[in-house]
Design an enzyme around this catalytic site. Sequence first.
Site, PDB file in Angstrom:
ATOM      1  N   GLU A  75       6.116  41.424  40.453  1.00  0.00           N
ATOM      2  CA  GLU A  75       5.825  42.841  40.678  1.00  0.00           C
ATOM      3  C   GLU A  75       7.046  43.700  40.378  1.00  0.00           C
ATOM      4  O   GLU A  75       6.933  44.794  39.838  1.00  0.00           O
ATOM      5  CB  GLU A  75       5.312  43.104  42.088  1.00  0.00           C
ATOM      6  CG  GLU A  75       4.910  44.553  42.266  1.00  0.00           C
ATOM      7  CD  GLU A  75       3.828  44.791  43.285  1.00  0.00           C
ATOM      8  OE1 GLU A  75       3.513  45.978  43.495  1.00  0.00           O
ATOM      9  OE2 GLU A  75       3.292  43.828  43.865  1.00  0.00           O
ATOM     10  N   THR A  76       8.206  43.207  40.717  1.00  0.00           N
ATOM     11  CA  THR A  76       9.431  43.951  40.418  1.00  0.00           C
ATOM     12  C   THR A  76       9.574  44.173  38.915  1.00  0.00           C
ATOM     13  O   THR A  76       9.783  45.307  38.456  1.00  0.00           O
ATOM     14  CB  THR A  76      10.665  43.190  40.955  1.00  0.00           C
ATOM     15  OG1 THR A  76      10.560  43.083  42.372  1.00  0.00           O
ATOM     16  CG2 THR A  76      11.958  43.891  40.585  1.00  0.00           C
TER      17      THR A  76
END
Length: 153
Positions: A75-76
Amino acid sequence: MGEHSRTTFPPEILEQWAGSGLDLNALFSAGHLGERMGVRVVEASPDRVVGTMPVEGNTQPYGLLHGGASAVLAETLGSVGAMLHGGPGRFAVGVDLNCTHHRGVRSGLVTGVATPVHRGRTTATYEIVVTDEQDKRVCSARLTCLLRDNDAS
């Protein structure tokens, strides 16, 4: 968790964000959660975002890399790509993340590479491939972000 490394941005991204008054390395970092997990964004552009994360400290009770840790890395990286695609006047909000875990990892460093699947006006979707130090796929993920106007700009 060690000293902070700086992310490599292509010249066109540096130029695009130059007038924003923002610190790109701070804005496009792993944030507080990622920092605690040792996530480092190494390279970032709308076309490719690369980051690493240590396995140590991010394991589940059986000693394997926690699936949630792979999700944080994915997600980062996908969010950084979506933000760079959106540009200085927009921000990205994750709306869908799915991860398939292929193999366990007990030690070392994992590397994630996010590449765009779709980059539109209102959404951006990135595929993130997480591999171990032998370049074996650990996790396949897909993140879709909604691109919102930044009212502060």
